[in-house]
Design a protein around this motif. Structure first.
Motif, mmCIF file in Angstrom:
data_model
loop_
_atom_site.group_PDB
_atom_site.id
_atom_site.type_symbol
_atom_site.label_atom_id
_atom_site.label_comp_id
_atom_site.label_asym_id
_atom_site.label_seq_id
_atom_site.Cartn_x
_atom_site.Cartn_y
_atom_site.Cartn_z
ATOM 1 N N LEU A 235 0.827 -1.201 0.000
ATOM 2 C CA LEU A 235 0.000 0.000 0.000
ATOM 3 C C LEU A 235 0.866 1.257 0.000
ATOM 4 O O LEU A 235 0.571 2.238 -0.689
ATOM 5 C CB LEU A 235 -0.928 0.000 1.212
ATOM 6 N N MET A 236 1.966 1.227 0.776
ATOM 7 C CA MET A 236 2.829 2.403 0.845
ATOM 8 C C MET A 236 3.361 2.791 -0.526
ATOM 9 O O MET A 236 3.470 3.977 -0.853
ATOM 10 C CB MET A 236 4.002 2.153 1.793
ATOM 11 N N PHE A 237 3.671 1.785 -1.369
ATOM 12 C CA PHE A 237 4.231 2.099 -2.669
ATOM 13 C C PHE A 237 3.181 2.666 -3.619
ATOM 14 O O PHE A 237 3.532 3.360 -4.583
ATOM 15 C CB PHE A 237 4.942 0.884 -3.263
ATOM 16 N N LEU A 238 1.906 2.419 -3.367
ATOM 17 C CA LEU A 238 0.865 3.115 -4.120
ATOM 18 C C LEU A 238 0.872 4.604 -3.753
ATOM 19 O O LEU A 238 0.845 5.477 -4.626
ATOM 20 C CB LEU A 238 -0.510 2.524 -3.813
ATOM 21 N N LEU A 239 0.908 4.874 -2.455
ATOM 22 C CA LEU A 239 0.934 6.264 -1.997
ATOM 23 C C LEU A 239 2.222 6.952 -2.411
ATOM 24 O O LEU A 239 2.229 8.126 -2.806
ATOM 25 C CB LEU A 239 0.782 6.309 -0.470
ATOM 26 N N LEU A 240 3.329 6.213 -2.322
ATOM 27 C CA LEU A 240 4.637 6.755 -2.671
ATOM 28 C C LEU A 240 4.686 7.156 -4.147
ATOM 29 O O LEU A 240 5.295 8.172 -4.512
ATOM 30 C CB LEU A 240 5.706 5.714 -2.364
#
Length: 610
Positions: A235-240
């Motif tokens: 999920l973090m890499f979507l936001l990132l």
């Protein structure tokens, strides 16, 4: 680049989703790919679907508008979708309307519905039909059926097909504010039942900006990820991606496991600059990466960040990966060992600084076979770019409530900010203050001589004793009574009892020689028997409960030492229904000494706790 904003006219936003209209309204970004989905299959290069920043922004606005018809702002939503571009749309759309929630397994779903009390569930139309059939079935679980029936069910087809009919403006934004909860992120469950962490929209934005600055990501960055989007790091890499204005190429974890070469081909095809990978997956890529197979040549020259997560990070496995793929253009200085924590919105720190320009493996220290997960600023230097303090302290005995203990820790005898207790053990070494995460506190095994050892050392040594027969990353070590037990999955069938016993004895010998640890019981089990988290971490506590409860698919077990029979009785109780039991020789059932009989008798008279 190492700057917080790429353009003074494009200031950072208070929440991640406000970056979408910012990029979508810039001429250079409207048609730029935000996410590309690579479908499973050997010919994935011709089976990709791309969504641009303009398309994603329009889709998110449509979804958020449609969600507000059956729901109210602030309602919690549970998302029941597999990883993919549609899940990306829905995750981003929910914040403009409000919170989202990922799908886990059955027990996790029951727990999540009970704890979060969502108003609605978003799922595919086919899934909703199946849910309705389950609710009306006379054989359903009444509690779960009631919870499912109380939800408003929203079809992904409906919310994606309807168009909002107007452009999104940040001045009209009425979604999550920085201090409001946008996500209920569950911990992995590596050391206990997964616990919900309430993540505010502002905290998430702050966290991914720190990751963006640490990894030096920018609009020219191209990310490749096979991590599931319901996983905290996935999920973090979507936001990132959105915060950096980058492009992210997504594939499924199932596709990676079935053919690890897919990951390498996507990096090559899209000239990826950044990719996250779980540390235990690197040996899998070396073993099953299919270097000599496939039609697309492997070229890894573009990689600037190969972000290694899931500590502990063994130097040997990293060096092996580098040695194998260096001829394919992999720059050893791109290796980015990192430390993450679901309770901290994911990112904590990284040992990578981007200033190495080397064609050999970076000359960084090793501690007990491990690579560092972070590099801390010197005490005497105030680094303005650092926005997070990591403190390694002695463990203290205290008994406050769990939330206060975990999230409101303070340094002893000092007025300070509050800290999150990670539950990890670590050590800081050298003038550059490298942080080595050595293991989880709760997993630590105490030995009879007052020494301690982290179980991953025993598991790694045991696997190395017979790597062709055992499954890497599928071993669990824990204590039962005063004995150390090792459970290991087999990767192929073997019916010869002599061979199986020899493997168990080889494990015991290898661990004794290298770790100076005496195993009391070695259990070989069928593939898939050792419990794991959704991110692939071993759940040692669950493996222990499963073995003690007689629910392991046992292939062979061999007991060693003074407590051999006593230990077996504790593990198997009276059910004795595992598959290997009938095949054990009479010598395994004999009581070794008269003193051991007395121990068993005492156990029957007095309470006994594992």
């Amino acid at each position: 680049m190492n700057q917080k904003n790429y353009d003074p006219c494009l200031p950072d936003q208070p929440v991640v989703y406000l970056y979408l209209p910012l990029w979508a309204n810039l001429p250079a970004f409207r048609s730029k790919p935000a996410f590309t989905g690579a479908e499973d299959g050997s010919n994935h290069a011709t089976k990709t679907l791309t969504v641009t920043y303009a398309q994603l922004n329009d889709s998110v606005q449509s979804i958020s508008s449609q969600l507000l018809i059956p729901l109210q702002r602030g309602d919690t939503v549970v998302i029941l979708r597999s990883p993919g571009l549609e899940l990306v749309d829905i995750i981003f759309g929910c914040q403009r309307a409000d919170p989202s929630f990922p799908k886990q397994n059955y027990l996790h779903l029951v727990r999540a519905l009970s704890q979060t009390k969502p108003k609605a569930a978003i799922a595919h139309r086919y899934y909703i039909t199946k849910v309705q059939q389950y609710i009306s079935s006379p054989f359903n679980d009444k509690k779960l059926a009631q919870m499912l029936q109380n939800l408003k069910w929203v079809s992904t087809d409906d919310i994606k097909d309807n168009k909002a009919g107007f452009k999104f403006s940040s001045s009209l934004y009425n979604g999550c504010k920085p201090d409001e909860v946008y996500l209920v992120q569950y911990t992995s469950g590596a050391t206990g039942i997964p616990k919900p962490v309430l993540v505010s929209a502002g905290s998430a934005a702050h966290n991914v900006r720190m990751a963006r600055n640490s990894y030096d990501l920018h609009p020219n960055s191209i990310i490749v990820s096979w991590l599931p989007q319901y996983h905290d790091c996935g999920l973090m890499f979507l936001l990132l991606t959105i915060v950096s204005g980058a492009t992210c190429v997504l594939t499924s974890p199932g596709a990676f496991v079935n053919g690890p070469r897919l990951w390498l081909e996507l990096i090559s095809e899209f000239s990826a600059t950044c990719t996250p990978v779980q540390s235990f997956a690197l040996p899998l890529v070396v073993k099953r990466g299919g270097i000599g197979k496939g039609t697309l040549p492997i070229t890894l020259w573009s990689l600037r960040n190969l972000i290694v997560i899931n500590e502990p990070i063994y130097r040997d496995s990293i060096e092996e990966f580098v040695d194998v793929f260096k001829p394919f253009g992999l720059n050893p200085s791109c290796i980015s060992p990192s430390y993450r924590l679901a309770e901290n919105c994911t990112f904590v720190s990284t040992a990578w600084r981007g200033n190495e320009d080397s064609t050999s493996f970076p000359n960084i220290p090793t501690h007990n076979k491990l690579l560092p997960s972070a590099r801390l600023a010197p005490w005497c230097v105030k680094n303005e770019e650092e926005d997070m303090d990591i403190i390694v302290v002695n463990e203290e005995t205290c008994e406050p409530k769990l939330t206060r203990e975990v999230f409101q820790g303070r340094l002893s005898n000092k007025v300070s900010r509050r800290f999150v207790r990670t539950g990890d053990r670590g050590i800081v070494i050298g003038k550059e203050r490298f942080l080595f995460v050595t293991g989880r506190c709760s997993d630590t095994i105490k030995l009879h001589n007052n020494l301690e050892i982290h179980p991953h050392y025993i598991e790694t040594t045991a696997y190395n004793s017979c790597p062709k027969f055992l499954r890497g990353g599928c071993l669990a070590v824990f204590k039962v009574s005063n004995a150390i037990v090792l459970v290991a999955e087999t990767q192929r069938s073997e019916k010869d009892m002599t061979v199986l016993r020899s493997i168990c004895e080889g494990i015991k010998k290898k661990v004794s020689e290298e770790e100076k640890i005496e195993l009391g019981l070695v259990v070989l089990v069928k593939s898939g028997s050792v419990p794991k988290t959704t991110s692939g971490k071993i759940q040692r506590w669950a493996a222990k409960n499963k073995l003690v409860g007689g629910k392991m698919s046992v292939v062979m077990e061999v007991r060693f030492g003074h407590f051999s029979n006593f230990l077996s009785e504790r593990v198997h109780g009276n059910n004795g229904k595992d598959e290997g039991r009938e095949r054990r020789g009479q010598e395994e059932r004999k009581v070794a000494t008269e003193g051991l009989k007395k121990i068993i008798q005492n156990k029957n008279k007095e309470p006994f706790t594992l």
